[in-house]
Design a protein around this motif. Structure first.
Motif, PDB file in Angstrom:
ATOM      1  N   ILE A 159      -5.447 -11.995  10.917  1.00 18.23           N
ATOM      2  CA  ILE A 159      -6.251 -13.081  11.497  1.00 18.23           C
ATOM      3  C   ILE A 159      -5.622 -14.448  11.256  1.00 18.23           C
ATOM      4  CG2 ILE A 159      -8.509 -14.205  11.475  1.00 18.23           C
ATOM      5  CD1 ILE A 159      -9.711 -11.452  10.866  1.00 18.23           C
ATOM      6  N   PRO A 160      -5.375 -14.832   9.978  1.00 17.53           N
ATOM      7  CA  PRO A 160      -4.714 -16.128   9.800  1.00 17.53           C
ATOM      8  C   PRO A 160      -3.361 -16.202  10.489  1.00 17.53           C
ATOM      9  CG  PRO A 160      -4.846 -14.926   7.713  1.00 17.53           C
ATOM     10  CD  PRO A 160      -5.706 -14.199   8.693  1.00 17.53           C
ATOM     11  N   THR A 161      -2.684 -15.047  10.583  1.00 15.59           N
ATOM     12  CA  THR A 161      -1.401 -15.056  11.279  1.00 15.59           C
ATOM     13  C   THR A 161      -1.605 -15.387  12.755  1.00 15.59           C
ATOM     14  OG1 THR A 161      -0.799 -13.281   9.768  1.00 15.59           O
ATOM     15  CG2 THR A 161       0.724 -13.749  11.545  1.00 15.59           C
ATOM     16  N   GLY A 162      -2.615 -14.730  13.350  1.00 18.50           N
ATOM     17  CA  GLY A 162      -2.892 -14.994  14.761  1.00 18.50           C
ATOM     18  C   GLY A 162      -3.328 -16.428  14.996  1.00 18.50           C
ATOM     19  N   ILE A 163      -4.081 -16.975  14.045  1.00 16.02           N
ATOM     20  CA  ILE A 163      -4.551 -18.353  14.191  1.00 16.02           C
ATOM     21  C   ILE A 163      -3.379 -19.300  14.390  1.00 16.02           C
ATOM     22  CG2 ILE A 163      -5.573 -20.269  12.903  1.00 16.02           C
ATOM     23  CD1 ILE A 163      -7.566 -18.309  11.749  1.00 16.02           C
ATOM     24  N   LYS A 164      -2.341 -19.089  13.610  1.00 13.05           N
ATOM     25  CA  LYS A 164      -1.183 -19.982  13.721  1.00 13.05           C
ATOM     26  C   LYS A 164      -0.587 -19.910  15.115  1.00 13.05           C
ATOM     27  CE  LYS A 164       0.372 -20.013   8.948  1.00 13.05           C
ATOM     28  NZ  LYS A 164       0.971 -21.282   8.539  1.00 13.05           N
ATOM     29  N   ILE A 165      -0.516 -18.690  15.648  1.00 13.23           N
ATOM     30  CA  ILE A 165       0.039 -18.537  16.999  1.00 13.23           C
ATOM     31  C   ILE A 165      -0.733 -19.429  17.969  1.00 13.23           C
ATOM     32  CG2 ILE A 165       0.493 -16.881  18.845  1.00 13.23           C
ATOM     33  CD1 ILE A 165       1.923 -15.690  16.664  1.00 13.23           C
ATOM     34  N   PHE A 166      -2.069 -19.389  17.857  1.00 12.32           N
ATOM     35  CA  PHE A 166      -2.872 -20.194  18.781  1.00 12.32           C
ATOM     36  C   PHE A 166      -2.670 -21.685  18.533  1.00 12.32           C
ATOM     37  CE2 PHE A 166      -5.200 -16.149  19.128  1.00 12.32           C
ATOM     38  CZ  PHE A 166      -5.100 -16.017  20.497  1.00 12.32           C
ATOM     39  N   ASN A 167      -2.475 -22.070  17.263  1.00 10.07           N
ATOM     40  CA  ASN A 167      -2.206 -23.484  16.989  1.00 10.07           C
ATOM     41  C   ASN A 167      -0.931 -23.955  17.681  1.00 10.07           C
ATOM     42  OD1 ASN A 167      -3.903 -22.756  14.326  1.00 10.07           O
ATOM     43  ND2 ASN A 167      -4.028 -24.928  14.780  1.00 10.07           N
TER      44      ASN A 167
ATOM     45  N   GLY B  47      10.591 -18.882  21.428  1.00 13.46           N
ATOM     46  CA  GLY B  47      11.007 -17.487  21.303  1.00 13.46           C
ATOM     47  C   GLY B  47      10.334 -16.819  20.125  1.00 13.46           C
ATOM     48  N   LEU B  48      10.231 -17.547  19.026  1.00 10.94           N
ATOM     49  CA  LEU B  48       9.556 -16.992  17.850  1.00 10.94           C
ATOM     50  C   LEU B  48       8.111 -16.674  18.175  1.00 10.94           C
ATOM     51  CD1 LEU B  48       9.691 -18.066  14.178  1.00 10.94           C
ATOM     52  CD2 LEU B  48       7.479 -17.985  15.293  1.00 10.94           C
ATOM     53  N   VAL B  49       7.422 -17.603  18.827  1.00 13.81           N
ATOM     54  CA  VAL B  49       6.014 -17.363  19.122  1.00 13.81           C
ATOM     55  C   VAL B  49       5.868 -16.066  19.916  1.00 13.81           C
ATOM     56  CG1 VAL B  49       3.984 -18.255  20.315  1.00 13.81           C
ATOM     57  CG2 VAL B  49       5.445 -19.810  19.023  1.00 13.81           C
ATOM     58  N   ALA B  50       6.778 -15.862  20.868  1.00  9.22           N
ATOM     59  CA  ALA B  50       6.670 -14.667  21.707  1.00  9.22           C
ATOM     60  C   ALA B  50       7.032 -13.397  20.939  1.00  9.22           C
ATOM     61  CB  ALA B  50       7.580 -14.819  22.928  1.00  9.22           C
ATOM     62  N   THR B  51       8.209 -13.395  20.317  1.00 13.80           N
ATOM     63  CA  THR B  51       8.661 -12.132  19.729  1.00 13.80           C
ATOM     64  C   THR B  51       7.929 -11.819  18.433  1.00 13.80           C
ATOM     65  OG1 THR B  51      10.499 -13.366  18.802  1.00 13.80           O
ATOM     66  CG2 THR B  51      10.954 -12.030  20.731  1.00 13.80           C
ATOM     67  N   PHE B  52       7.610 -12.847  17.657  1.00 12.55           N
ATOM     68  CA  PHE B  52       6.871 -12.544  16.440  1.00 12.55           C
ATOM     69  C   PHE B  52       5.542 -11.899  16.784  1.00 12.55           C
ATOM     70  CE2 PHE B  52       3.657 -13.255  13.319  1.00 12.55           C
ATOM     71  CZ  PHE B  52       4.253 -12.710  12.200  1.00 12.55           C
ATOM     72  N   THR B  53       4.937 -12.344  17.876  1.00 11.12           N
ATOM     73  CA  THR B  53       3.646 -11.774  18.248  1.00 11.12           C
ATOM     74  C   THR B  53       3.772 -10.274  18.518  1.00 11.12           C
ATOM     75  OG1 THR B  53       3.057 -13.897  19.199  1.00 11.12           O
ATOM     76  CG2 THR B  53       1.718 -12.013  19.832  1.00 11.12           C
ATOM     77  N   ILE B  54       4.864  -9.887  19.172  1.00 13.91           N
ATOM     78  CA  ILE B  54       5.047  -8.450  19.415  1.00 13.91           C
ATOM     79  C   ILE B  54       5.125  -7.702  18.081  1.00 13.91           C
ATOM     80  CG2 ILE B  54       6.586  -6.728  20.418  1.00 13.91           C
ATOM     81  CD1 ILE B  54       7.425  -8.774  22.470  1.00 13.91           C
ATOM     82  N   GLY B  55       5.900  -8.241  17.153  1.00 16.20           N
ATOM     83  CA  GLY B  55       6.014  -7.589  15.847  1.00 16.20           C
ATOM     84  C   GLY B  55       4.710  -7.588  15.096  1.00 16.20           C
ATOM     85  N   GLY B  56       3.957  -8.680  15.210  1.00 22.90           N
ATOM     86  CA  GLY B  56       2.663  -8.734  14.542  1.00 22.90           C
ATOM     87  C   GLY B  56       1.726  -7.684  15.102  1.00 22.90           C
ATOM     88  N   LEU B  57       1.800  -7.478  16.414  1.00 25.71           N
ATOM     89  CA  LEU B  57       0.897  -6.497  17.015  1.00 25.71           C
ATOM     90  C   LEU B  57       1.237  -5.079  16.565  1.00 25.71           C
ATOM     91  CD1 LEU B  57       0.461  -7.929  20.610  1.00 25.71           C
ATOM     92  CD2 LEU B  57      -1.241  -7.770  18.791  1.00 25.71           C
TER      93      LEU B  57
ATOM     94  N   SER C 163      -1.496  -0.838  10.555  1.00 26.83           N
ATOM     95  CA  SER C 163      -2.417  -1.129   9.449  1.00 26.83           C
ATOM     96  C   SER C 163      -3.575  -0.131   9.441  1.00 26.83           C
ATOM     97  CB  SER C 163      -2.945  -2.558   9.551  1.00 26.83           C
ATOM     98  OG  SER C 163      -3.591  -2.741  10.775  1.00 26.83           O
ATOM     99  N   SER C 164      -3.676   0.672  10.472  1.00 29.43           N
ATOM    100  CA  SER C 164      -4.697   1.723  10.482  1.00 29.43           C
ATOM    101  C   SER C 164      -4.083   3.011   9.934  1.00 29.43           C
ATOM    102  CB  SER C 164      -5.194   1.925  11.917  1.00 29.43           C
ATOM    103  OG  SER C 164      -5.833   3.172  12.012  1.00 29.43           O
TER     104      SER C 164
ATOM    105  N   VAL D 164      10.795   0.569  12.209  1.00 27.12           N
ATOM    106  CA  VAL D 164      12.037  -0.212  12.295  1.00 27.12           C
ATOM    107  C   VAL D 164      11.898  -1.277  13.386  1.00 27.12           C
ATOM    108  CG1 VAL D 164      14.522  -0.094  12.696  1.00 27.12           C
ATOM    109  CG2 VAL D 164      13.361   1.746  11.466  1.00 27.12           C
ATOM    110  N   ALA D 165      11.286  -0.893  14.508  1.00 24.10           N
ATOM    111  CA  ALA D 165      11.058  -1.882  15.561  1.00 24.10           C
ATOM    112  C   ALA D 165      10.154  -2.999  15.050  1.00 24.10           C
ATOM    113  CB  ALA D 165      10.430  -1.204  16.780  1.00 24.10           C
ATOM    114  N   HIS D 166       9.069  -2.622  14.374  1.00 23.77           N
ATOM    115  CA  HIS D 166       8.146  -3.640  13.848  1.00 23.77           C
ATOM    116  C   HIS D 166       8.867  -4.658  12.993  1.00 23.77           C
ATOM    117  CE1 HIS D 166       5.107  -5.592  11.410  1.00 23.77           C
ATOM    118  NE2 HIS D 166       5.600  -5.031  10.324  1.00 23.77           N
ATOM    119  N   PHE D 167       9.573  -4.175  11.985  1.00 21.14           N
ATOM    120  CA  PHE D 167      10.049  -5.196  11.052  1.00 21.14           C
ATOM    121  C   PHE D 167      11.264  -5.945  11.572  1.00 21.14           C
ATOM    122  CE2 PHE D 167      11.755  -1.364   8.714  1.00 21.14           C
ATOM    123  CZ  PHE D 167      13.095  -1.675   8.714  1.00 21.14           C
TER     124      PHE D 167
END
Ligand code: HEM
Ligand SMILES: [Cu+2]
Lengths: 98, 189, 612
Positions: C320-328, C349-359, C365-366, C380-383
């Motif tokens: 959640i806090p991670t996503g908040i920053k993206i929106f900021n 580029g970071l905003v775009a690609t980091f979001t993919i990794g965050g997702l 996380s489940s 490996v793709a995630h990190f």
């Protein structure tokens, strides 16, 4: 938030008083340890006395009581995270019963 | 040489407290390991075969009192009472040495009783935890020794009270750790 | 000793320097070299996996290469590059002349360097560690990993860890204590904020790792039983100790990148950062929660449904806090006058690609989902999305942003953009297919795979992407060479940015600020929504901070003395480390050198004789 005024540090008499309490608590801890009747509540009693000694040293000998909130916050932060990790790991390893 | 700092706390003092905060995690991890492995030792000897509560109570008391000596040293140097400073600094270091002597005796006694470091799970966790603490005490004794020498040589006086205070913070922290270890290792055996 | 005179430049001046800007450059150069080496190792791994059943690398070498790749990238490329930016930027952003403990700063660098060199000494000695960057027990115990390979891993990380902790201490004190008058916490630039948080994370996260490494060292060298199941111990404890450190470590690597883009995006959007306090506190929250999620790396250990559910939930919370920053960041760009310079491209580029990794992070996380994904190429793709698309893009962003400040020269925009697009394409071509090969079940850390599993095409694409990565260094190196030959002068503030570092010359004089500024607002140099073109000369919005520092300090400036002792101390520790491989004599000699270095350091006047 000046924290460095030598004059505000507690006096010798206070230091000695704290040391006497510390010594008394230590003696008490060891006594409690040897009293069979207290065995069921030994752990909480000892932990409370340990925490009291910890707090006395930190507040008076390390001057956190008079030195202001910044240093206390730094120390408390470390103690808090460390305690959380210790308790969390012990819980994961089943140290608190089933 | 520093000007005023943003928080009003001298840099070195802030650094020492920060270091202490970090050390909490170091000892926290060691303590967690000891506690997790408590009661899981499979090979004798076991903790209750060896731990000598009366003996360790005495050295604990010595270390506790060294903290009193330390604050008295600080109070003395702040008043620029250098004779008292030397006395209390020397006594602090001496009490630290007595504690270390006790630990040396304890360790060698354990080894003699069939508990070398590599003996079992208890020896591993016990020696590394208390040994790390002992190493901290030893470092503190050396530090106090240099302060004592500097005082004797007339190179340390009230202007350096902050140096003594910072060494004191370290020393008290090491004492605080022992307060915890004494309870967790010895009394909750 | 007033040192406003010319600054010496010989090799000795580098060995003894305590200037944070020079230390930053050394960190950057060495970290970048390790990045190239580890990138090369990754390239070899991809060559082996280009097609099923290849024997380009034998299994042992393959294990060694992925271990060296991961360990190097995290500890000897990622961390030092982050610290390079701390070093260069933080004192300038807070209006200080140096860090709180300049010699300690030099010491941190030298032990890091020695730790890295020590790790790489394992190659000529043919003893590369092969237990993966997380070196799980019992694989790494003396029975299953005889030989010195794992010892190189343990010892190099122990010694460089000391440097990291010292660095964390230094920057924490620097940021708390050395701020210019008027710079309250809520006026600090975001990069400085993240440096503060990361310093705290380093201080708290490294000690558990250090302890784990000491246990491992003792188990391997002195026959203790910390991870020995036969003695009643539990090897899983190592995993806990590693990940108690390891998860905060990933935040140590990403938060600085977040700080960089939080400074860069407003600059190139001609706006102030949207929701500054929220960005700050979400950073604090991420750091705090970061200590309570480590078990998400251990879902498949079988710690039970309660433990897994608790840590799975905490992991979802942290998104959640991670996503908040993206929106900021998006809101900051919204309606701004965007200028897509190279740094801005990397930020977006970071905003775009980091979001993919965050997702994909949220996906594992489940616990039940993770059981399908763990130890496959999906992870490996995630990190790599978060570490390259986040950390590396953030670092390149900062590189293009602060390069003119550090060198006084402008980089070429066209080459910069070529560099961005090549890395952006390379990242996605290399790692996006790994989501598929991972979900098809391709395991990590296995030197080959069989034909006919549907993996061939994805792996081939990944390998092609890796080549694009290699190619991407061409425009970068060309750009550096070109700029070195004939880059235009940068001036004080080429981007019209708003923070203190842009008031001083490029490159800054060694004392940074001729006069320490007094800060009266969050963005001392920028007035929101006012275009610089529309301002007349002297029409600057009336902050107390001058837009340009005077060329000469009005009063003599006392700067710290250079010193050999940090280097000596670090060398002593290196000798002890080498001795720990099996020579007690060398260890004792190292201890002696360390002691000498320490005492000499303690009694050397840091500021020249007249200072007490
Ligand atoms: C949205 C936030 C994030 C979430 C929810 C998340 C979640 C996870 C989870 C659950 C795993 C374990 C997967 C497995 O092994 O089965 C994982 C692995 C990993 N994550 Fe993340 N993550 C996040 C952000 C990050 C960031 C910011 C970084 C680093 C910059 C990062 C770096 C890594 C690394 C290096 C691994 C693999 C470690 C290894 O097994 O070698 N993650 N992540
Ligand atoms: Cu994680």
């Amino acid at each position: 938030m000046s924290s460095h005024s030598a004059g505000s540090h507690p006096s010798t008499r206070l230091y000695v008083a704290v040391a006497v309490i510390l010594a008394a608590l230590t003696a008490l801890e060891v006594m409690v340890f040897y009293i069979e009747a207290l065995a069921p509540v030994l752990i909480p009693i000892l932990l409370v006395m340990m925490a009291a000694k910890f707090a006395l040293v930190a507040m008076f000998f390390m001057h956190l009581k008079s030195d202001g909130p910044v240093l206390t916050a730094i120390f408390a932060w470390g103690v808090f995270i460390a305690t959380a990790i210790v308790v969390g790991l012990m819980a994961i390893f089943g140290k608190f019963g089933a | 040489m520093e000007g005023p700092t943003s928080t009003g706390i001298p840099n070195r003092k802030l650094a020492m407290w920060t270091f202490i905060g970090s050390e909490c995690m170091l000892f926290g991890t060691l303590i967690a390991t000891y506690m997790i492995y408590r009661g899981r030792n499979l090979v004798p000897p076991y903790p209750h075969d060896l731990l000598n509560i009366p003996f360790i109570t005495v050295t604990t008391f010595v270390l506790l009192m060294s903290s009193l000596m330390m604050v008295l040293a600080l109070a003395a140097v702040q008043r620029n009472d250098l004779r008292a400073t030397k006395l209390w600094l020397g006594l602090t270091a001496l009490f630290g040495l007595i504690f270390l002597g006790g630990q040396y005796y304890e360790f060698s006694h354990f080894v003699h009783e069939g508990l070398p470091l590599s003996r079992n799970l208890f020896s591993s966790t016990f020696f590394v935890l208390t040994g790390t603490h002992g190493a901290h005490v030893a470092g503190g004794v050396i530090w106090l020794g240099t302060l004592l020498v500097r005082t004797v040589n007339g190179k340390l006086d009230a202007r350096h009270a902050e140096t003594v205070e910072i060494a004191g913070l370290y020393w008290h922290f090491v004492d605080v750790v022992w307060i915890i270890l004494f309870t967790l290792i010895y009394l909750l055996v | 000793m007033a040192m406003t005179d010319a600054h010496p430049t010989g090799i000795r001046s580098w060995l003894t320097t305590v200037d944070h800007k020079r230390i930053a450059i050394m960190y950057f150069v060495v970290g970048f070299a390790f990045l190239l080496v580890a990138g090369f190792e990754g390239q070899l791994i991809r060559l082996q996996l280009a097609a099923p059943g290849r024997d380009f690398l034998d299994p042992d070498l393959y294990n060694q290469l992925f271990t060296m790749h991961g360990t190097t990238m995290v500890f000897f490329a990622g961390m030092p590059l982050v610290v390079a930016f701390f070093n260069f930027v933080v004192p300038l952003q807070i209006g200080a002349r140096d860090v709180a403990f300049p010699r300690l700063n030099a010491f941190s660098f030298w032990v890091f360097l020695f730790g890295g060199l020590f790790l790489y000494a394992s190659i000529p000695l043919r003893a590369m560690p092969d237990g993966g960057w997380f070196a799980y027990m019992p694989l790494t115990n003396p029975e299953y990993s005889p030989g010195p390979g794992i010892d190189f891993y343990v010892l190099s990380l122990l010694i460089s860890g000391v440097g990291s902790i010292a660095g964390g201490l230094n920057f924490l004190v620097t940021i708390l204590n050395m701020r210019a008058p008027g710079m309250t916490f809520m006026r600090m630039p975001l990069f400085t904020w993240m440096a503060l948080i990361v310093s705290a994370l380093i201080l708290l996260a490294f000690p558990p790792f250090t302890v784990g490494l000491i246990f491992m060292l003792f188990d391997r060298s002195f026959g203790t039983h910390f991870f020995d199941a036969a003695a009643g111990a539990d090897p899983v404890l190592w995993q806990h100790l590693f990940w108690v450190f390891g998860h905060p470590e990933v935040y140590i690597l990403i938060l600085p990148a977040f700080g960089i883009v939080s400074d860069v995006i407003p600059t190139y959007s001609r706006k102030i950062l949207f929701g500054y306090p929220v960005v700050v506190f979400s950073g604090v929250l991420i750091a705090f929660l970061g200590f309570g999620v480590w078990v998400h790396h251990m879902f498949s250990v079988g710690l039970g449904p309660v433990v897994n559910a608790v840590f799975g939930g905490a992991t979802m919370l942290i998104a959640i806090p991670t996503g908040i920053k993206i929106f900021n960041w998006i809101a900051t760009m919204w309606g701004g006058r965007l200028r897509f310079r190279t740094a801005m491209l990397y930020a977006v580029g970071l905003v775009a690609t980091f979001t993919i990794g965050g997702l994909s992070g949220v996906m594992h996380s489940s616990p039940p989902a993770d059981l399908q994904q763990t130890d496959t190429y999906f992870v490996v793709a995630h990190f790599h999305y978060v570490l390259i698309g986040g950390t590396v893009f953030g670092l390149f962003c900062g590189f293009y942003y602060w390069f003119p400040k550090a060198t006084g020269r402008m980089l070429h925009e066209g080459l910069g953009k070529a560099h961005f697009w090549l890395t952006f394409i390379a990242l996605n071509v290399t790692f996006f297919p790994m989501h598929f090969s991972g979900l098809l079940g391709m395991p990590r850390r296995t030197y080959t795979y069989a034909e006919g599993l549907g993996l061939d095409i994805f792996n081939l694409i990944s390998t092609i992407g890796a080549f694009v990565f290699t190619l991407s260094f061409v425009p970068l190196v060309w750009n550096l060479w070109r700029t070195w030959r004939r880059g235009e002068a940068a001036g004080h503030n080429p981007w019209d940015a708003s923070t203190l570092e842009w008031t001083t010359a490029s490159p800054p004089p060694h004392y940074n600020f001729a006069e320490i500024p007094t800060v009266d607002r969050r963005d001392p140099l920028l007035h929101p929504y006012i275009e610089p073109e529309s301002r007349g000369e002297g029409d600057e919005p009336g902050g107390a901070v001058p837009r340009r520092q005077p060329d000469e300090p009005p009063e003599p400036v006392v700067m710290p003395n250079p010193s050999y002792w940090p280097l000596v101390l670090a060398a002593g520790m290196l000798l002890m480390t080498i001795g720990a491989l099996g020579s007690l004599g060398l260890t004792l000699f190292g201890l002696f050198v360390t002691a000498v270095g320490l005492f000499a350091w303690a009694f050397e006047p840091p500021f020249g004789e007249e200072a007490h």
